[in-house]
Design a protein around this motif. Structure first.
Motif, PDB file in Angstrom:
ATOM      1  N   SER A   1       0.815  -1.201   0.000  1.00  0.00           N
ATOM      2  CA  SER A   1       0.000   0.000   0.000  1.00  0.00           C
ATOM      3  C   SER A   1       0.841   1.240   0.000  1.00  0.00           C
ATOM      4  CB  SER A   1      -0.909  -0.024   1.231  1.00  0.00           C
ATOM      5  OG  SER A   1      -1.725  -1.158   1.211  1.00  0.00           O
ATOM      6  N   GLY A   2       0.681   1.998  -1.058  1.00  0.00           N
ATOM      7  CA  GLY A   2       1.383   3.257  -1.156  1.00  0.00           C
ATOM      8  C   GLY A   2       2.843   3.093  -1.466  1.00  0.00           C
ATOM      9  N   GLY A   3       3.339   1.847  -1.491  1.00  0.00           N
ATOM     10  CA  GLY A   3       4.753   1.698  -1.725  1.00  0.00           C
ATOM     11  C   GLY A   3       5.047   0.762  -2.853  1.00  0.00           C
ATOM     12  N   GLY A   4       4.023   0.300  -3.574  1.00  0.00           N
ATOM     13  CA  GLY A   4       4.246  -0.608  -4.676  1.00  0.00           C
ATOM     14  C   GLY A   4       4.256  -2.019  -4.199  1.00  0.00           C
ATOM     15  N   GLY A   5       3.226  -2.793  -4.501  1.00  0.00           N
ATOM     16  CA  GLY A   5       3.126  -4.165  -4.012  1.00  0.00           C
ATOM     17  C   GLY A   5       4.008  -5.087  -4.811  1.00  0.00           C
ATOM     18  N   SER A   6       4.400  -6.205  -4.184  1.00  0.00           N
ATOM     19  CA  SER A   6       5.172  -7.209  -4.877  1.00  0.00           C
ATOM     20  C   SER A   6       4.248  -8.031  -5.731  1.00  0.00           C
ATOM     21  CB  SER A   6       5.890  -8.115  -3.872  1.00  0.00           C
ATOM     22  OG  SER A   6       4.952  -8.783  -3.075  1.00  0.00           O
ATOM     23  N   SER A   7       4.717  -8.474  -6.874  1.00  0.00           N
ATOM     24  CA  SER A   7       3.880  -9.321  -7.715  1.00  0.00           C
ATOM     25  C   SER A   7       3.853 -10.710  -7.140  1.00  0.00           C
ATOM     26  CB  SER A   7       4.449  -9.359  -9.141  1.00  0.00           C
ATOM     27  OG  SER A   7       5.750  -9.896  -9.136  1.00  0.00           O
ATOM     28  N   ALA A   8       2.817 -11.487  -7.508  1.00  0.00           N
ATOM     29  CA  ALA A   8       2.700 -12.835  -6.991  1.00  0.00           C
ATOM     30  C   ALA A   8       3.871 -13.643  -7.483  1.00  0.00           C
ATOM     31  CB  ALA A   8       1.388 -13.449  -7.467  1.00  0.00           C
ATOM     32  N   GLY A   9       4.549 -14.281  -6.547  1.00  0.00           N
ATOM     33  CA  GLY A   9       5.729 -15.047  -6.915  1.00  0.00           C
ATOM     34  C   GLY A   9       5.796 -16.343  -6.176  1.00  0.00           C
ATOM     35  N   GLY A  10       6.437 -17.356  -6.761  1.00  0.00           N
ATOM     36  CA  GLY A  10       6.498 -18.674  -6.146  1.00  0.00           C
ATOM     37  C   GLY A  10       7.661 -18.791  -5.199  1.00  0.00           C
ATOM     38  N   ASP A  11       7.643 -18.012  -4.129  1.00  0.00           N
ATOM     39  CA  ASP A  11       8.759 -18.008  -3.184  1.00  0.00           C
ATOM     40  C   ASP A  11       8.464 -18.831  -1.949  1.00  0.00           C
ATOM     41  OD1 ASP A  11       8.103 -14.668  -1.818  1.00  0.00           O
ATOM     42  OD2 ASP A  11       6.862 -16.467  -1.973  1.00  0.00           O
ATOM     43  N   GLY A  12       7.295 -19.475  -1.895  1.00  0.00           N
ATOM     44  CA  GLY A  12       6.983 -20.320  -0.753  1.00  0.00           C
ATOM     45  C   GLY A  12       6.562 -19.566   0.473  1.00  0.00           C
ATOM     46  N   THR A  13       6.379 -18.257   0.370  1.00  0.00           N
ATOM     47  CA  THR A  13       6.005 -17.468   1.538  1.00  0.00           C
ATOM     48  C   THR A  13       4.578 -16.989   1.474  1.00  0.00           C
ATOM     49  OG1 THR A  13       6.767 -15.431   0.506  1.00  0.00           O
ATOM     50  CG2 THR A  13       8.368 -16.659   1.806  1.00  0.00           C
ATOM     51  N   GLY A  14       3.807 -17.520   0.550  1.00  0.00           N
ATOM     52  CA  GLY A  14       2.427 -17.099   0.426  1.00  0.00           C
ATOM     53  C   GLY A  14       2.129 -16.467  -0.905  1.00  0.00           C
TER      54      GLY A  14
ATOM     55  N   GLU B   1      -4.660  -7.582 -10.455  1.00  0.00           N
ATOM     56  CA  GLU B   1      -3.702  -6.486 -10.530  1.00  0.00           C
ATOM     57  C   GLU B   1      -4.418  -5.155 -10.674  1.00  0.00           C
ATOM     58  OE1 GLU B   1      -0.089  -5.678  -9.536  1.00  0.00           O
ATOM     59  OE2 GLU B   1      -0.716  -7.746  -9.904  1.00  0.00           O
ATOM     60  N   GLU B   2      -5.525  -5.127 -11.398  1.00  0.00           N
ATOM     61  CA  GLU B   2      -6.315  -3.904 -11.514  1.00  0.00           C
ATOM     62  C   GLU B   2      -6.832  -3.456 -10.150  1.00  0.00           C
ATOM     63  OE1 GLU B   2      -9.534  -4.447 -14.175  1.00  0.00           O
ATOM     64  OE2 GLU B   2      -8.278  -4.849 -15.937  1.00  0.00           O
ATOM     65  N   LEU B   3      -7.341  -4.412  -9.382  1.00  0.00           N
ATOM     66  CA  LEU B   3      -7.879  -4.087  -8.062  1.00  0.00           C
ATOM     67  C   LEU B   3      -6.790  -3.557  -7.137  1.00  0.00           C
ATOM     68  CD1 LEU B   3     -10.218  -7.174  -7.536  1.00  0.00           C
ATOM     69  CD2 LEU B   3     -10.941  -4.826  -7.998  1.00  0.00           C
ATOM     70  N   VAL B   4      -5.639  -4.234  -7.127  1.00  0.00           N
ATOM     71  CA  VAL B   4      -4.542  -3.813  -6.258  1.00  0.00           C
ATOM     72  C   VAL B   4      -4.015  -2.445  -6.688  1.00  0.00           C
ATOM     73  CG1 VAL B   4      -2.169  -4.325  -5.566  1.00  0.00           C
ATOM     74  CG2 VAL B   4      -3.883  -6.149  -5.575  1.00  0.00           C
ATOM     75  N   THR B   5      -3.892  -2.237  -7.988  1.00  0.00           N
ATOM     76  CA  THR B   5      -3.416  -0.945  -8.483  1.00  0.00           C
ATOM     77  C   THR B   5      -4.349   0.179  -8.049  1.00  0.00           C
ATOM     78  OG1 THR B   5      -2.323  -1.956 -10.399  1.00  0.00           O
ATOM     79  CG2 THR B   5      -2.869   0.394 -10.551  1.00  0.00           C
ATOM     80  N   GLY B   6      -5.642  -0.066  -8.107  1.00  0.00           N
ATOM     81  CA  GLY B   6      -6.600   0.935  -7.659  1.00  0.00           C
ATOM     82  C   GLY B   6      -6.477   1.229  -6.183  1.00  0.00           C
TER      83      GLY B   6
END
Length: 363
Positions: free
Chosen positions: A22-35, A202-207
């Motif tokens: 939020s307000g800082g640029g979210g990370s994209s979904a990635g397969g890092d095993g952390t969720g 991504e549209e929802l998160v960007t908004g």
């Protein structure tokens, strides 16, 4: 959350249902095993998602028959455009609690349980995916009320959690306080990846991020020690003993992003019983009259008026600064304490009230 809270904010979680993005640029979904969710470039599948302990589930294809544990997950799926695949839910949305554009579709989802879905009914539902808002949260009965992973597998149901809620009260939760909505945003991305609606996610998160960034920019010049103190009064939890919204709860992030200071932010939990003496000692600048949506504008107005009347008439709270000056916010519980897209709207609504000269109302 404790059983007592069931009739209050936690019940709102039940009805509907904390930090980078939020307000800082979210990370994209990635397969890092952390969720996060890992996607292949070709089709978006398989997708890997992890639970609160980091254990991964691999979703090979988009689910066709989804069951949600409560209306928090249901609303996210409706927002993502995957609502037509939801075949049942527990803790259904209360009348008027879903956005108007989603209400009709949400009302058509079969109710498999007024509260937690019975294990036998869930396993026999024919679902291929169960979206779990609670996980092993004690207030929901823990493992005793939820099928084991072996039982899910035997029934052909994959089990995915909303980490922003299911993990909030666990040892694996991020340290308190939560000050942004990154986990909420990541849940939206995770469900988008799992359901094949990643572009919409991504549209929802960007908004959300755009709206929050506007608020943060508008309030950036306000020094931290001059930001108003803020108490979320959960009227529906009862008035004998107040419930504090603590640092791990999504509402703490909402309040913080709005430029206010949650008076119970230092409480290392999601919710915790407090006392009126605690509230009086905090003497908040602003009080949110957080009531659950009653279904109609008139019923909601009456609930807000009842909450305010209590604070004005109760001897312990009559002298509070916020009460004396009439600094109340009439904002519902669901959009503040329940993880979802509308958390960003609440950030703006709070900020526009406490900083009317800095933040415009509306989106």
């Amino acid at each position: 959350m404790r059983p007592r809270v069931f009739c209050g904010i936690a019940a709102a979680i039940a009805l509907f249902a904390t930090a980078c993005g939020s307000g800082g640029g979210g990370s994209s979904a990635g397969g890092d095993g952390t969720g996060g969710a890992g996607q292949s470039a070709a089709s978006g599948f398989p997708v890997r998602v992890a639970d609160c302990q980091g254990k991964e589930t691999t979703v090979q294809q988009a689910p066709k028959r989804i069951v949600t544990s409560n209306a928090a997950a249901l609303e996210m799926l409706l927002q993502l455009g995957a609502g037509d695949r939801v075949i049942g839910t527990g803790f259904p949305p209360g009348k008027g609690s879903l956005p108007a554009a989603l209400a009709e579709q949400g009302a058509r989802v079969p109710v498999l349980g007024a509260k937690v879905i019975a294990k036998e009914k869930l396993l026999g539902s024919g679902a291929d995916l169960y979206v779990d808002t609670f996980g092993s949260m004690p207030m929901m009965g823990g493992a005793g009320a939820v099928p084991s992973e072996q039982e899910f597998a035997a029934a052909g149901i994959q089990h995915v959690m909303l980490l922003s809620t299911a993990c909030a009260g666990t040892p694996k939760a991020a340290p308190a306080p939560r000050t942004d909505l990154s986990q909420v945003e990541e849940d939206i991305r995770r469900l988008g990846a799992v359901t094949g609606t990643a572009a919409r996610a991504e549209e929802l998160v960007t908004g959300m991020e755009r709206q929050i960034a506007e608020v943060r920019t508008a309030t950036a010049a306000v020094p931290a020690d001059q930001r108003p103190s803020y108490f979320l009064f959960d009227f529906d939890a009862g008035t004998k003993q107040p419930i504090s919204v603590c640092g791990r709860q999504v509402a703490n992030a909402v309040i913080t992003l709005a430029g206010a200071r949650n008076v119970f932010a230092d409480c290392d939990a999601d919710f915790k019983p407090a006392s009126w003496e605690d509230v009086v000692a905090k003497n908040p600048d602003w009080i949110q009259l957080a009531v659950r949506n009653r279904g109609t504008e008139e019923e909601n107005r009456k609930a807000f008026e009842d909450a305010e009347a209590f604070l004005r008439g109760f001897p312990a709270t009559q002298g509070l600064k916020a009460v004396q000056e009439g600094r109340f916010l009439r904002i519902g519980s669901e959009v503040t304490t329940i993880a979802g897209v509308r958390n960003a709207d609440t950030v703006r609504q709070i900020a526009a009230t406490v900083y009317p000269a800095l933040v415009e109302k509306g989106r």
